[in-house]
Design an enzyme around this catalytic site. Structure first.
Site, PDB file in Angstrom:
ATOM      1  N   HIS A 198       1.100  -1.176  -0.176  1.00  0.00           N
ATOM      2  CA  HIS A 198      -0.297  -0.456   0.371  1.00  0.00           C
ATOM      3  C   HIS A 198       1.468   1.417  -0.120  1.00  0.00           C
ATOM      4  O   HIS A 198       0.401   2.427  -0.792  1.00  0.00           O
ATOM      5  CB  HIS A 198      -0.896  -0.378   0.913  1.00  0.00           C
ATOM      6  CG  HIS A 198      -0.471   0.528   2.315  1.00  0.00           C
ATOM      7  ND1 HIS A 198       0.196  -0.926   3.701  1.00  0.00           N
ATOM      8  CD2 HIS A 198      -0.170   1.497   3.105  1.00  0.00           C
ATOM      9  CE1 HIS A 198       0.958  -0.274   4.192  1.00  0.00           C
ATOM     10  NE2 HIS A 198       0.026   0.788   4.175  1.00  0.00           N
ATOM     11  N   ASP A 199       1.919   1.269   0.526  1.00  0.00           N
ATOM     12  CA  ASP A 199       3.086   2.433   0.482  1.00  0.00           C
ATOM     13  C   ASP A 199       3.675   2.216  -0.736  1.00  0.00           C
ATOM     14  O   ASP A 199       5.299   3.115  -0.079  1.00  0.00           O
ATOM     15  CB  ASP A 199       3.355   2.356   1.939  1.00  0.00           C
ATOM     16  CG  ASP A 199       2.509   3.532   3.511  1.00  0.00           C
ATOM     17  OD1 ASP A 199       0.906   4.547   2.528  1.00  0.00           O
ATOM     18  OD2 ASP A 199       2.523   3.248   4.201  1.00  0.00           O
ATOM     19  N   LYS A 202       5.703   5.462  -1.903  1.00  0.00           N
ATOM     20  CA  LYS A 202       6.591   5.992  -1.104  1.00  0.00           C
ATOM     21  C   LYS A 202       7.870   5.796  -1.439  1.00  0.00           C
ATOM     22  O   LYS A 202       8.964   6.663  -1.150  1.00  0.00           O
ATOM     23  CB  LYS A 202       7.243   6.044  -0.119  1.00  0.00           C
ATOM     24  CG  LYS A 202       5.563   6.232   0.714  1.00  0.00           C
ATOM     25  CD  LYS A 202       5.507   6.700   2.494  1.00  0.00           C
ATOM     26  CE  LYS A 202       4.467   7.137   3.147  1.00  0.00           C
ATOM     27  NZ  LYS A 202       4.073   6.290   4.956  1.00  0.00           N
ATOM     28  N   HIS A 227       1.627   9.668  -2.813  1.00  0.00           N
ATOM     29  CA  HIS A 227       1.585   8.736  -2.604  1.00  0.00           C
ATOM     30  C   HIS A 227       0.842   6.899  -2.618  1.00  0.00           C
ATOM     31  O   HIS A 227       1.179   6.196  -3.472  1.00  0.00           O
ATOM     32  CB  HIS A 227       3.420   7.307  -1.003  1.00  0.00           C
ATOM     33  CG  HIS A 227       1.970   7.786  -0.096  1.00  0.00           C
ATOM     34  ND1 HIS A 227       1.762   7.993   0.831  1.00  0.00           N
ATOM     35  CD2 HIS A 227       1.314   5.884   0.292  1.00  0.00           C
ATOM     36  CE1 HIS A 227       0.962   8.029   1.664  1.00  0.00           C
ATOM     37  NE2 HIS A 227       0.555   6.339   1.583  1.00  0.00           N
ATOM     38  N   HIS A 251      -6.185   3.757   0.105  1.00  0.00           N
ATOM     39  CA  HIS A 251      -6.150   3.747   1.673  1.00  0.00           C
ATOM     40  C   HIS A 251      -6.134   5.232   2.598  1.00  0.00           C
ATOM     41  O   HIS A 251      -6.114   4.859   3.913  1.00  0.00           O
ATOM     42  CB  HIS A 251      -5.418   3.032   1.674  1.00  0.00           C
ATOM     43  CG  HIS A 251      -3.680   3.763   1.745  1.00  0.00           C
ATOM     44  ND1 HIS A 251      -2.676   3.023   0.813  1.00  0.00           N
ATOM     45  CD2 HIS A 251      -2.764   3.443   2.314  1.00  0.00           C
ATOM     46  CE1 HIS A 251      -1.363   4.319   0.960  1.00  0.00           C
ATOM     47  NE2 HIS A 251      -1.434   4.738   1.673  1.00  0.00           N
ATOM     48  N   HIS A 252      -5.947   6.587   1.782  1.00  0.00           N
ATOM     49  CA  HIS A 252      -6.160   7.152   2.276  1.00  0.00           C
ATOM     50  C   HIS A 252      -7.489   8.325   2.468  1.00  0.00           C
ATOM     51  O   HIS A 252      -7.044   9.020   2.961  1.00  0.00           O
ATOM     52  CB  HIS A 252      -4.796   8.413   2.742  1.00  0.00           C
ATOM     53  CG  HIS A 252      -3.110   7.663   3.297  1.00  0.00           C
ATOM     54  ND1 HIS A 252      -3.039   7.421   4.359  1.00  0.00           N
ATOM     55  CD2 HIS A 252      -2.285   7.540   2.582  1.00  0.00           C
ATOM     56  CE1 HIS A 252      -2.212   7.132   4.040  1.00  0.00           C
ATOM     57  NE2 HIS A 252      -1.512   6.996   3.491  1.00  0.00           N
ATOM     58  N   ASP A 280      -4.269   0.114   8.550  1.00  0.00           N
ATOM     59  CA  ASP A 280      -2.956   1.540   8.296  1.00  0.00           C
ATOM     60  C   ASP A 280      -2.823   2.471   9.351  1.00  0.00           C
ATOM     61  O   ASP A 280      -1.801   2.256  10.133  1.00  0.00           O
ATOM     62  CB  ASP A 280      -3.049   1.882   7.036  1.00  0.00           C
ATOM     63  CG  ASP A 280      -1.852   2.734   6.473  1.00  0.00           C
ATOM     64  OD1 ASP A 280      -0.250   2.526   6.460  1.00  0.00           O
ATOM     65  OD2 ASP A 280      -2.080   3.762   5.739  1.00  0.00           O
TER      66      ASP A 280
HETATM   67 FE   LIG Z   1      -0.157   5.758   3.030  1.00  0.00          FE
HETATM   68 FE   LIG Z   2       0.536   2.618   5.751  1.00  0.00          FE
END
Ligand SMILES: [Fe+2]
Ligand SMILES: [Fe+2]
Length: 338
Positions: A198-199, A202, A227, A251-252, A280
């Protein structure tokens, strides 16, 4: 069957006509097949439970139990065996609907000549060979995918160790929570992959921002917020992951629509993204960073409760809290070990 090349088959025959079975087993053995015959369905089913067979040949009209009932029981524990149903006359054969429902692959009208049956068995063997080849290819492909995923996670870790560890924990929380919610196995595996990566976006954030040990400025935070889009772009090039990248992309997002990158709200946010968001944030609150101490699990749960209905889905968040409380030893262990 362990190898994908099948020269002869293991065949089990169920028929209440002993004479017919005697002749049939002689003929099938002549073709090099291993044959076991049963007149009594219960012992035959027991044998099928205990030992591996490729083909089941079963008579349709028998006393006390008809062949379709036997097949129904066999299909409850064996979806793979190739089944040939026999009947004295085609007018007495079961309907196509019954054959399809029970996944019966072939029908044989009994006669003194066995040529047709031998051909059906040969067809069954070819079918099994193809299935085995596909299975082998799939398991190789799965192996490659798992290896590829490990390499990708290591790549993230080489740049940002925290993100790698965080992603591992979030994957574990997503796994236990999705099982707690009794999601389908497809949803569970999609969420696992999305949680692991998911990240990954980054990777596209400059080091001076990503690895900064003090609090971020507003401008730097805007960069970090790209990201999910970077992650979605990375995964959108692949066709097999087309169901996964929306989970990463959203996801955010927040339930009240104040999240990023799009600001969609409520049930517009995909279910798996709403689940991932809780896992998360839970990890982000508990884990220690260079610029903040880690909080207790209790505190993280109170934060999730406080933000239920605003940041988090009001149906999922209480279930997450319940899941953590019911599995507290395992959750604590994850924080200690990963
Ligand atoms: Fe994230
Ligand atoms: Fe995360």
């Amino acid at each position: 069957m362990n190898n994908d090349k099948l020269v002869s088959a293991r065949i089990l025959v169920i028929d209440d006509d002993i004479n017919m079975m005697d002749v049939l087993s002689v003929v099938l053995r002549r073709y090099g097949h291993f044959v076991k015959t049963y007149t009594e369905p219960l012992s035959a089913i027991e044998e099928l439970r205990k030992n591996n067979y490729d083909i089941l040949i079963v008579n349709y009209l028998m006393t006390p139990v008809n062949g379709d009932k036997i097949v129904e029981t066999v299909r409850e524990f064996n979806k793979e065996i190739y089944i040939i149903l026999m009947s004295i006359h085609k007018d007495l054969a079961p309907s196509i609907e019954v054959m399809q429902k029970l996944d019966i692959q072939a029908y044989y009208e009994k006669s003194n000549r066995f040529d047709n049956l031998i051909m059906l068995i040969q067809g069954g063997i070819k079918y099994i060979e193809q299935i085995n080849k596909i299975k082998n290819m799939n398991s190789k492909l799965e192996h490659y995918l798992v290896d590829f995923a490990k390499i990708l996670l290591q790549t993230v870790g080489a740049k940002d160790h925290y993100t790698e560890e965080h992603s591992r924990r979030v994957t574990m929380f997503a796994d236990i929570f999705s099982k707690y919610l009794k999601l389908s196995s497809r949803q569970i595996s999609d969420l696992q992959i999305a949680a692991a990566f998911h990240d990954i976006g980054k990777i596209g954030i400059p080091d001076n921002i990503l690895l900064k040990t003090t609090r971020l400025t507003d401008d730097e935070y805007q960069v970090i917020k790209t990201h999910p889009t970077i992650a979605a772009n990375i995964f959108s090039v692949s066709d097999i992951y087309k169901d996964i990248y929306p989970i990463m992309y959203y996801h955010h997002e927040r339930y009240d629509g104040k999240g990023y990158p799009t600001g969609i709200k409520g049930k517009q946010i995909p279910l798996l993204a709403r689940i991932l968001s809780i896992c998360d944030c839970f990890d982000a609150i508990v884990s220690k960073r260079t610029y903040k101490e880690g909080a207790s699990i209790e505190f993280a749960l109170s934060e999730i409760e406080k933000n239920t209905g605003t940041q988090f889905d009001p149906e999922l968040a209480p279930k997450f809290i319940e899941m953590v409380n019911n599995n507290i030893d395992y959750i604590e262990k994850i924080f200690k070990e990963f």
